[in-house]
Design a protein around this motif. Structure first.
Motif, PDB file in Angstrom:
ATOM      1  N   VAL A   1       0.837  -1.203   0.000  1.00  0.00           N
ATOM      2  CA  VAL A   1       0.000   0.000   0.000  1.00  0.00           C
ATOM      3  C   VAL A   1       0.871   1.251   0.000  1.00  0.00           C
ATOM      4  CG1 VAL A   1      -1.669   1.345   1.332  1.00  0.00           C
ATOM      5  CG2 VAL A   1      -1.973  -1.129   1.085  1.00  0.00           C
ATOM      6  N   LEU A   2       1.908   1.273   0.833  1.00  0.00           N
ATOM      7  CA  LEU A   2       2.808   2.421   0.888  1.00  0.00           C
ATOM      8  C   LEU A   2       3.479   2.662  -0.461  1.00  0.00           C
ATOM      9  CD1 LEU A   2       4.496   1.863   4.371  1.00  0.00           C
ATOM     10  CD2 LEU A   2       3.192   3.895   3.700  1.00  0.00           C
ATOM     11  N   ASP A   3       3.883   1.584  -1.116  1.00  0.00           N
ATOM     12  CA  ASP A   3       4.557   1.711  -2.404  1.00  0.00           C
ATOM     13  C   ASP A   3       3.611   2.289  -3.456  1.00  0.00           C
ATOM     14  OD1 ASP A   3       6.797   1.216  -4.222  1.00  0.00           O
ATOM     15  OD2 ASP A   3       5.534  -0.339  -5.068  1.00  0.00           O
ATOM     16  N   VAL A   4       2.388   1.800  -3.476  1.00  0.00           N
ATOM     17  CA  VAL A   4       1.411   2.292  -4.449  1.00  0.00           C
ATOM     18  C   VAL A   4       1.050   3.747  -4.164  1.00  0.00           C
ATOM     19  CG1 VAL A   4      -0.969   2.040  -5.277  1.00  0.00           C
ATOM     20  CG2 VAL A   4       0.489   0.018  -5.004  1.00  0.00           C
ATOM     21  N   TRP A   5       0.850   4.072  -2.895  1.00  0.00           N
ATOM     22  CA  TRP A   5       0.538   5.462  -2.535  1.00  0.00           C
ATOM     23  C   TRP A   5       1.661   6.398  -2.967  1.00  0.00           C
ATOM     24  CZ3 TRP A   5      -2.161   6.276   2.841  1.00  0.00           C
ATOM     25  CH2 TRP A   5      -3.386   5.568   2.858  1.00  0.00           C
ATOM     26  N   ALA A   6       2.899   5.985  -2.745  1.00  0.00           N
ATOM     27  CA  ALA A   6       4.034   6.824  -3.130  1.00  0.00           C
ATOM     28  C   ALA A   6       4.030   7.085  -4.628  1.00  0.00           C
ATOM     29  CB  ALA A   6       5.342   6.161  -2.696  1.00  0.00           C
ATOM     30  N   GLY A   7       3.720   6.059  -5.414  1.00  0.00           N
ATOM     31  CA  GLY A   7       3.688   6.222  -6.857  1.00  0.00           C
ATOM     32  C   GLY A   7       2.587   7.147  -7.329  1.00  0.00           C
ATOM     33  N   VAL A   8       1.454   7.128  -6.642  1.00  0.00           N
ATOM     34  CA  VAL A   8       0.314   7.943  -7.053  1.00  0.00           C
ATOM     35  C   VAL A   8       0.408   9.354  -6.494  1.00  0.00           C
ATOM     36  CG1 VAL A   8      -2.188   8.211  -6.836  1.00  0.00           C
ATOM     37  CG2 VAL A   8      -1.218   5.977  -7.376  1.00  0.00           C
ATOM     38  N   LEU A   9       0.793   9.489  -5.226  1.00  0.00           N
ATOM     39  CA  LEU A   9       0.834  10.800  -4.571  1.00  0.00           C
ATOM     40  C   LEU A   9       2.134  11.551  -4.824  1.00  0.00           C
ATOM     41  CD1 LEU A   9      -0.675   9.841  -1.082  1.00  0.00           C
ATOM     42  CD2 LEU A   9      -1.848  10.983  -2.972  1.00  0.00           C
ATOM     43  N   GLY A  10       3.178  10.824  -5.243  1.00  0.00           N
ATOM     44  CA  GLY A  10       4.459  11.473  -5.466  1.00  0.00           C
ATOM     45  C   GLY A  10       5.229  11.733  -4.194  1.00  0.00           C
ATOM     46  N   VAL A  11       4.755  11.180  -3.088  1.00  0.00           N
ATOM     47  CA  VAL A  11       5.436  11.331  -1.807  1.00  0.00           C
ATOM     48  C   VAL A  11       5.125  10.095  -0.968  1.00  0.00           C
ATOM     49  CG1 VAL A  11       3.475  12.577  -0.815  1.00  0.00           C
ATOM     50  CG2 VAL A  11       5.729  12.822   0.222  1.00  0.00           C
ATOM     51  N   THR A  12       6.082   9.653  -0.177  1.00  0.00           N
ATOM     52  CA  THR A  12       5.895   8.455   0.632  1.00  0.00           C
ATOM     53  C   THR A  12       5.419   8.838   2.029  1.00  0.00           C
ATOM     54  OG1 THR A  12       7.665   7.318  -0.553  1.00  0.00           O
ATOM     55  CG2 THR A  12       6.989   6.384   1.559  1.00  0.00           C
ATOM     56  N   PRO A  13       4.250   8.375   2.448  1.00  0.00           N
ATOM     57  CA  PRO A  13       3.770   8.662   3.810  1.00  0.00           C
ATOM     58  C   PRO A  13       4.764   8.161   4.843  1.00  0.00           C
ATOM     59  CG  PRO A  13       1.998   7.796   2.455  1.00  0.00           C
ATOM     60  CD  PRO A  13       3.244   7.634   1.654  1.00  0.00           C
ATOM     61  N   ASP A  14       4.831   8.864   5.970  1.00  0.00           N
ATOM     62  CA  ASP A  14       5.842   8.561   6.987  1.00  0.00           C
ATOM     63  C   ASP A  14       5.373   7.569   8.032  1.00  0.00           C
ATOM     64  OD1 ASP A  14       3.972  10.065   8.284  1.00  0.00           O
ATOM     65  OD2 ASP A  14       5.330  11.700   8.851  1.00  0.00           O
TER      66      ASP A  14
ATOM     67  N   PHE B   1      -6.229  10.852   2.259  1.00  0.00           N
ATOM     68  CA  PHE B   1      -6.777  12.156   1.876  1.00  0.00           C
ATOM     69  C   PHE B   1      -6.022  13.295   2.552  1.00  0.00           C
ATOM     70  CE2 PHE B   1     -10.210   9.033   1.457  1.00  0.00           C
ATOM     71  CZ  PHE B   1     -10.453   9.158   0.102  1.00  0.00           C
ATOM     72  N   ALA B   2      -5.501  13.064   3.745  1.00  0.00           N
ATOM     73  CA  ALA B   2      -4.711  14.090   4.408  1.00  0.00           C
ATOM     74  C   ALA B   2      -3.377  14.309   3.705  1.00  0.00           C
ATOM     75  CB  ALA B   2      -4.470  13.709   5.873  1.00  0.00           C
ATOM     76  N   TRP B   3      -2.923  13.299   2.969  1.00  0.00           N
ATOM     77  CA  TRP B   3      -1.661  13.401   2.235  1.00  0.00           C
ATOM     78  C   TRP B   3      -1.861  13.861   0.791  1.00  0.00           C
ATOM     79  CZ3 TRP B   3       3.601  12.439   3.344  1.00  0.00           C
ATOM     80  CH2 TRP B   3       3.868  12.215   4.703  1.00  0.00           C
ATOM     81  N   GLY B   4      -3.004  14.447   0.505  1.00  0.00           N
ATOM     82  CA  GLY B   4      -3.230  15.016  -0.829  1.00  0.00           C
ATOM     83  C   GLY B   4      -4.039  14.154  -1.759  1.00  0.00           C
ATOM     84  N   GLY B   5      -4.525  13.027  -1.293  1.00  0.00           N
ATOM     85  CA  GLY B   5      -5.341  12.177  -2.149  1.00  0.00           C
ATOM     86  C   GLY B   5      -6.727  12.754  -2.346  1.00  0.00           C
ATOM     87  N   HIS B   6      -7.320  12.479  -3.471  1.00  0.00           N
ATOM     88  CA  HIS B   6      -8.705  12.868  -3.718  1.00  0.00           C
ATOM     89  C   HIS B   6      -9.383  11.769  -4.510  1.00  0.00           C
ATOM     90  CE1 HIS B   6      -7.442  13.928  -7.811  1.00  0.00           C
ATOM     91  NE2 HIS B   6      -6.503  14.698  -7.288  1.00  0.00           N
ATOM     92  N   SER B   7     -10.672  11.945  -4.783  1.00  0.00           N
ATOM     93  CA  SER B   7     -11.486  10.849  -5.311  1.00  0.00           C
ATOM     94  C   SER B   7     -10.950  10.288  -6.619  1.00  0.00           C
ATOM     95  CB  SER B   7     -12.931  11.319  -5.499  1.00  0.00           C
ATOM     96  OG  SER B   7     -12.995  12.425  -6.380  1.00  0.00           O
ATOM     97  N   LEU B   8     -10.424  11.146  -7.505  1.00  0.00           N
ATOM     98  CA  LEU B   8      -9.959  10.647  -8.795  1.00  0.00           C
ATOM     99  C   LEU B   8      -8.640   9.882  -8.669  1.00  0.00           C
ATOM    100  CD1 LEU B   8     -10.894  13.667 -11.064  1.00  0.00           C
ATOM    101  CD2 LEU B   8     -12.167  11.565 -10.634  1.00  0.00           C
ATOM    102  N   LEU B   9      -7.843  10.190  -7.619  1.00  0.00           N
ATOM    103  CA  LEU B   9      -6.628   9.410  -7.388  1.00  0.00           C
ATOM    104  C   LEU B   9      -6.937   8.064  -6.740  1.00  0.00           C
ATOM    105  CD1 LEU B   9      -4.054  12.117  -6.187  1.00  0.00           C
ATOM    106  CD2 LEU B   9      -4.338  11.121  -8.466  1.00  0.00           C
ATOM    107  N   VAL B  10      -8.096   7.982  -6.092  1.00  0.00           N
ATOM    108  CA  VAL B  10      -8.517   6.701  -5.514  1.00  0.00           C
ATOM    109  C   VAL B  10      -8.536   5.626  -6.590  1.00  0.00           C
ATOM    110  CG1 VAL B  10     -10.467   5.461  -4.500  1.00  0.00           C
ATOM    111  CG2 VAL B  10      -9.812   7.694  -3.593  1.00  0.00           C
ATOM    112  N   SER B  11      -9.036   5.998  -7.767  1.00  0.00           N
ATOM    113  CA  SER B  11      -9.146   5.025  -8.858  1.00  0.00           C
ATOM    114  C   SER B  11      -7.783   4.468  -9.246  1.00  0.00           C
ATOM    115  CB  SER B  11      -9.815   5.686 -10.072  1.00  0.00           C
ATOM    116  OG  SER B  11      -9.933   4.770 -11.133  1.00  0.00           O
TER     117      SER B  11
END
Length: 564
Positions: free
Chosen positions: A476-489, A496-506
């Protein structure tokens, strides 16, 4: 490439697939001698001219794009009921029109327009069209019927239709919109909307029942009729305050909302054509945008002052209408809730009488009723300006409201309109001192703060005994990093607090589904927005799949070995 509005509808279709929520049905009755060949030719020519009607959505690198299918993908259905009795035939027509309107579209398959011609008698036909909203809006229906009429007239006369080829297609608009709203260009307009919503939680119309965790779309409606004499006074008052009938009717409804909610600010959504460039006026497509209008009823003003405030509010919104509603939702970042529409729960609109084909030789054309039992908002007021009076419907979510409640609201609205326009200087509180249910009504309990989740989770989060992240969490962390452009700590980070929104959910759920070889529902991330919650929900989905199929990867209790 999709427009912002199209991309949101594509996302909603993926979030809740197989639903007719965004179908746009329309039907007409044709009395007289019909040339069936000319009718089919006219419909086919409209589909040929407007690529969006024969488009389909393809996904490339987790992003949706529109592909255009050949015009041969469109084939009208012809149903002959002439062997039935008149009563039975008309009953069948109602059933067919209703069934077609409720049949979902597969956005991966063209076309986005379905047509059925029903032959009731030799000189009595019903033409039913159903178009997915991703390809059409209200303005588009006028374009469609105008071109249909032109081609039909030409066909029955044995000549070519005098229609100039289109210089643009909807995809050109989508490309222009994307380029325009990339970078700093829209920041000024976005900032205005941010200021409007900063620190202000939208109020909702009070409901009869607690809001369910998931929006069902089930609805019903009651009629609203504003007689001619009252309609004339509404127009006269509007002219005196330099506002349109729409603003006057909307402002009165906002006063009613304030009386029932007990707060002076209930945001209301309203559609706007979105065709700010003359080049797109002859196109079929999903151009319509949504504006959010917030009433300012503080200080107990008279209705005349309310109209003046409403005029300024509308003018400000129109001046910033180029911001797509989808971008606004991303920027404002409202609380994620699958049980309600973001930013507002009440929609209000005033339209002209619906467009119909015209000038069809030997035919009389009239609108044929189409059942409408779905809603997208808590309350939807849809009025029509007939010139000499206003009429329409108040649609409502049956999960939230009782029918008798909405009947009362409709009566109160008409009565309040009469009182407000009769004495516009009197404070609005004089017409509605009651700020809640009628005497004797039971006030429903407030919605609980906690929302039921789709997958029940145990009290403990998934983790190894040494406290390090599990394989599922690492994925999950790896996928989030690829989509959000930043790795959660942290595994407790919220998407959503790390910049995610509904269209990035997809994108996130598509990549996770591919990595795991299992189709995961998009709603999973809404219900479980942290890394550890999502990881455990995924493991529950995988375990459920293993139990149901008896095959799949072998999992350790902590989910080790899952990533592959």
């Amino acid at each position: 490439m999709l427009s912002f509005a199209q991309q949101r509808l594509w996302f909603l279709d993926r979030l809740r697939p197989g639903r007719p929520d965004h179908n746009v049905p329309t039907a007409i009755r044709l009395r007289g001698r019909l040339d069936q060949g000319a009718l089919v030719l006219a419909l086919t020519e409209v589909v040929r001219r407007h690529e969006v009607l024969r488009g389909r959505i393809v996904v490339v690198d987790d992003s949706p794009y529109q592909a255009t299918a050949p015009v041969e993908s469109f084939t009208p259905t012809v149903t002959d009921l002439t062997d039935l009795s008149a009563a039975h035939a008309h009953e069948q027509v109602r059933e067919l029109v209703a069934r077609d309107a409720q049949a979902p579209f597969d956005l991966g398959s063209a076309p986005m327009l379905r047509a059925r011609l029903i032959r009731v008698a030799d000189e009595d036909h019903v033409l039913s069209l159903v178009i997915h909203h991703i390809a059409v809006d209200g303005w588009s229906l006028s374009v469609l019927w105008r071109e249909f009429s032109t081609v039909y007239r030409a066909a029955v006369s044995g000549r070519e239709a005098d229609l100039a080829e289109l210089s643009l297609q909807y995809r050109d608009f989508a490309r222009w919109q994307r380029s325009t709203h990339t970078g700093s260009a829209p920041q000024g307009q976005l900032e205005q909307w941010r200021r409007q919503f900063a620190g202000r939680i939208p109020s909702a119309f009070p409901t009869d029942r607690p809001r369910p965790a998931l929006w069902s779309g089930r609805g019903d409606q009651v009629d609203i009729d504003v007689p001619g004499e009252l309609s004339d006074r509404i127009r006269a008052l509007g002219q005196a305050h330099d506002v349109t009938p729409f603003i006057t009717l909307l402002a009165a409804f906002q006063v009613l909302l304030a009386h029932h909610s007990g707060v002076p600010d209930v945001p209301v959504g309203t559609p706007i054509s979105g065709r700010t460039r003359i080049e797109v006026e002859p196109l079929v497509g999903f151009f319509v945008n949504t504006l959010v209008l917030r009433a300012d009823l503080c200080g107990d003003p008279g209705f005349g002052e309310v109209l003046d405030r409403a005029r300024r509010c509308a003018a400000d919104a129109y001046a910033h209408q180029d911001v797509p509603f989808e971008r606004l939702v991303e920027e404002v970042g409202p609380e994620r809730d699958l049980g309600r529409h973001p930013l507002f729960t009440v929609m209000f609109q005033l339209d002209e009488a619906p467009a119909l084909p015209s000038g069809l030789p030997g035919l009389t054309v009239s609108a044929h009723p189409v059942p409408h039992n779905g809603v997208k908002f808590d309350v939807e007021v849809s009025l029509t300006d007939h010139g000499d009076h206003f009429s329409g419907v108040l649609r409502y979510a049956t999960d939230l409201f009782d029918h008798h409640t909405m009947e009362r609201i409709a009566r109160e609205y008409r009565s309040l309109l009469d009182r407000l326009v009769s004495d516009p200087e009197r404070p609005i509180s004089a017409w509605g001192p009651r700020l809640g249910p009628e005497v004797g009504e039971v006030v429903p309990p407030a919605r609980p703060d906690t929302v039921p989740t789709a997958t029940a989770l145990p009290a403990t989060a998934p983790c190894r005994r040494d406290g390090s992240p599990t394989e599922t969490e690492l994925l999950v962390l790896d996928v989030w990093a690829g989509v959000l452009g930043v790795t959660p700590d942290s595994v407790h980070a919220d998407f959503f607090a790390w910049g995610g929104h509904s269209l990035l959910v997809s994108k996130v759920m598509s990549r996770l589904s591919r990595a795991l070889g299992l189709e995961l529902p998009l709603a999973l991330l809404f219900h479980h927005p942290t890394v550890t919650e999502l990881a455990h929900a995924i493991e529950a989905e995988l375990t459920r799949d293993l139990v149901s199929t008896g095959s799949g990867p072998q999992l350790s209790p902590a989910g080790e070995g899952l990533r592959r």
